[in-house]
Motif scaffolding. Structure first.
Motif, PDB file in Angstrom:
ATOM      1  N   TYR A 108       0.838  -1.206   0.000  1.00 31.99           N
ATOM      2  CA  TYR A 108       0.000   0.000   0.000  1.00 31.99           C
ATOM      3  C   TYR A 108       0.870   1.253   0.000  1.00 31.99           C
ATOM      4  O   TYR A 108       0.609   2.205  -0.749  1.00 31.99           O
ATOM      5  CB  TYR A 108      -0.905  -0.040   1.228  1.00 31.99           C
ATOM      6  CG  TYR A 108      -1.536   1.286   1.590  1.00 31.99           C
ATOM      7  CD1 TYR A 108      -2.552   1.836   0.812  1.00 31.99           C
ATOM      8  CD2 TYR A 108      -1.118   1.982   2.722  1.00 31.99           C
ATOM      9  CE1 TYR A 108      -3.130   3.047   1.148  1.00 31.99           C
ATOM     10  CE2 TYR A 108      -1.690   3.190   3.068  1.00 31.99           C
ATOM     11  CZ  TYR A 108      -2.701   3.716   2.286  1.00 31.99           C
ATOM     12  OH  TYR A 108      -3.263   4.920   2.625  1.00 31.99           O
ATOM     13  N   ARG A 241      -7.752   9.259   5.373  1.00 33.17           N
ATOM     14  CA  ARG A 241      -8.435   8.592   4.268  1.00 33.17           C
ATOM     15  C   ARG A 241      -9.270   9.575   3.464  1.00 33.17           C
ATOM     16  O   ARG A 241      -9.239   9.583   2.224  1.00 33.17           O
ATOM     17  CB  ARG A 241      -9.335   7.471   4.840  1.00 33.17           C
ATOM     18  CG  ARG A 241     -10.127   6.682   3.817  1.00 33.17           C
ATOM     19  CD  ARG A 241      -9.286   6.021   2.758  1.00 33.17           C
ATOM     20  NE  ARG A 241      -8.040   5.552   3.295  1.00 33.17           N
ATOM     21  CZ  ARG A 241      -6.857   5.754   2.734  1.00 33.17           C
ATOM     22  NH1 ARG A 241      -6.769   6.434   1.605  1.00 33.17           N
ATOM     23  NH2 ARG A 241      -5.762   5.289   3.280  1.00 33.17           N
ATOM     24  N   ARG A 251      -8.314   5.536  -4.876  1.00 26.30           N
ATOM     25  CA  ARG A 251      -7.730   4.788  -3.781  1.00 26.30           C
ATOM     26  C   ARG A 251      -6.724   3.757  -4.290  1.00 26.30           C
ATOM     27  O   ARG A 251      -6.989   3.121  -5.319  1.00 26.30           O
ATOM     28  CB  ARG A 251      -8.804   4.070  -2.960  1.00 26.30           C
ATOM     29  CG  ARG A 251      -9.654   4.998  -2.109  1.00 26.30           C
ATOM     30  CD  ARG A 251     -10.531   4.224  -1.155  1.00 26.30           C
ATOM     31  NE  ARG A 251     -11.156   5.119  -0.191  1.00 26.30           N
ATOM     32  CZ  ARG A 251     -11.863   4.698   0.838  1.00 26.30           C
ATOM     33  NH1 ARG A 251     -12.071   3.393   1.034  1.00 26.30           N
ATOM     34  NH2 ARG A 251     -12.387   5.568   1.681  1.00 26.30           N
ATOM     35  N   LYS A 253      -5.211   0.272  -4.847  1.00 26.63           N
ATOM     36  CA  LYS A 253      -5.916  -1.012  -4.900  1.00 26.63           C
ATOM     37  C   LYS A 253      -5.656  -1.871  -3.653  1.00 26.63           C
ATOM     38  O   LYS A 253      -6.548  -2.573  -3.183  1.00 26.63           O
ATOM     39  CB  LYS A 253      -5.485  -1.777  -6.151  1.00 26.63           C
ATOM     40  CG  LYS A 253      -5.927  -1.101  -7.453  1.00 26.63           C
ATOM     41  CD  LYS A 253      -5.462  -1.901  -8.662  1.00 26.63           C
ATOM     42  CE  LYS A 253      -5.868  -1.227  -9.966  1.00 26.63           C
ATOM     43  NZ  LYS A 253      -5.384  -1.973 -11.161  1.00 26.63           N
ATOM     44  N   SER A 254      -4.434  -1.792  -3.132  1.00 25.29           N
ATOM     45  CA  SER A 254      -4.089  -2.640  -1.981  1.00 25.29           C
ATOM     46  C   SER A 254      -4.790  -2.221  -0.697  1.00 25.29           C
ATOM     47  O   SER A 254      -4.805  -2.977   0.268  1.00 25.29           O
ATOM     48  CB  SER A 254      -2.575  -2.625  -1.755  1.00 25.29           C
ATOM     49  OG  SER A 254      -2.101  -1.303  -1.612  1.00 25.29           O
ATOM     50  N   ALA A 256      -7.832  -2.178  -0.143  1.00 27.13           N
ATOM     51  CA  ALA A 256      -8.938  -3.112   0.100  1.00 27.13           C
ATOM     52  C   ALA A 256      -8.494  -4.330   0.891  1.00 27.13           C
ATOM     53  O   ALA A 256      -9.317  -5.006   1.509  1.00 27.13           O
ATOM     54  CB  ALA A 256      -9.554  -3.562  -1.229  1.00 27.13           C
ATOM     55  N   TRP A 257      -7.170  -4.628   0.899  1.00 24.26           N
ATOM     56  CA  TRP A 257      -6.666  -5.812   1.583  1.00 24.26           C
ATOM     57  C   TRP A 257      -6.166  -5.514   2.987  1.00 24.26           C
ATOM     58  O   TRP A 257      -5.827  -6.427   3.731  1.00 24.26           O
ATOM     59  CB  TRP A 257      -5.535  -6.429   0.780  1.00 24.26           C
ATOM     60  CG  TRP A 257      -5.963  -6.901  -0.578  1.00 24.26           C
ATOM     61  CD1 TRP A 257      -5.887  -6.227  -1.753  1.00 24.26           C
ATOM     62  CD2 TRP A 257      -6.594  -8.155  -0.890  1.00 24.26           C
ATOM     63  NE1 TRP A 257      -6.398  -6.977  -2.783  1.00 24.26           N
ATOM     64  CE2 TRP A 257      -6.836  -8.168  -2.285  1.00 24.26           C
ATOM     65  CE3 TRP A 257      -6.957  -9.268  -0.128  1.00 24.26           C
ATOM     66  CZ2 TRP A 257      -7.442  -9.237  -2.918  1.00 24.26           C
ATOM     67  CZ3 TRP A 257      -7.554 -10.344  -0.773  1.00 24.26           C
ATOM     68  CH2 TRP A 257      -7.779 -10.316  -2.149  1.00 24.26           C
TER      69      TRP A 257
END
Length: 258
Positions: A108, A241, A251, A253-254, A256-257
């Motif tokens: 991230y 955020r 955002r 993509k990472s 979300a993990w």
């Protein structure tokens, strides 16, 4: 992408730099396409020839997120794809791989750096920040605390620091005597006379505003001594955020993990 011919490569300018390996993928039958982040040139791409077939020139130094000393030849016509000549491992950051969540957080951070740093643009401060936060992730500091520190500091270095010293609506100096709400479109806090807290405009108490100011100022020594209550860290994360969503436009993509 066109790979440089051998005879053409001999006349190229050769550079040597510390670099953080940020992306690696197969390229052709035996080569690797490597993205690496350097302090002098920002994010670069290079081809490591025969790296999948032989480790002699690239011994254990092209793993994701490792710090390596990279020797590369610049593209002769100013293109984006360089030729990697050799590479030596400086720090493998093995602690990042101890936990999937830590490794994801490192990914991230790399995405945020790529969003803030244009390709082939020098950004030594952002390079130092990424390197230092990787080291922090290997230590005992809570990952959430490292995350909010990185986010606040990276945005400040990118020219998107949050205005914390005054109300961004009426201009009154913030004296640290009450809660404040963050307004993304204004890029700063507003007093509760000018705005109210909500999911879109998260709030901070005076200590939270003060802590966020320290994080934006890259006060390393103070950060490593700070003890942030979890609720305060989560409040700062919400502010970060909303700020990043508004300023960066998308955002990572990472995220979300995480």
């Amino acid at each position: 992408m066109k790979v440089i011919a051998a005879e053409e490569r001999q006349s190229l300018k050769t550079c040597i730099s510390p670099a953080i390996i940020t992306r690696v993928r197969d390229f052709g039958e035996a080569d690797l396409l490597v993205t690496f982040f350097t302090p002098e040139r920002g994010c670069l791409k290079g081809v490591a020839r025969a790296a999948r077939r032989s480790r002699r020139r690239f011994p254990n130094c092209l793993d994701l997120f490792c710090l390596s000393r990279v020797e590369y030849a610049e593209h002769p016509r100013g293109g984006e794809l360089h030729t990697m000549i050799s590479c030596r491992l400086l720090d493998g950051f093995e602690g990042l791989r101890r936990d999937w969540s830590i490794l994801t957080l490192a990914g991230y951070m790399v995405e945020v750096v790529e969003m803030l740093s244009p390709p082939q643009a020098a950004d030594p401060s952002l390079f130092s920040l990424l390197l230092r936060t990787f080291k922090l992730l290997e230590g005992e500091i809570q990952p959430l605390h490292v995350q909010i520190f990185f986010e606040a500091a990276a945005m400040a270095l990118g020219g998107y620091g949050i205005e914390l010293g005054r109300c961004s609506s009426c201009g009154r100096t913030y004296e640290g005597l009450g809660r404040a709400a963050f307004h993304p479109e204004k890029g700063g806090i507003v007093c509760l006379r000018c705005g109210s807290e909500s999911a879109l405009n998260p709030g901070l108490d005076p200590l939270g505003v003060q802590a966020l100011g320290h994080l934006q100022a890259l006060e390393w020594d103070l950060f490593e001594r700070m003890t942030l209550p979890r609720e305060m860290a989560q409040a700062i994360e919400r502010v970060n955020r909303r700020h990043m969503d508004y300023r960066l436009g998308r955002r990572p993509k990472s995220l979300a993990w995480l």
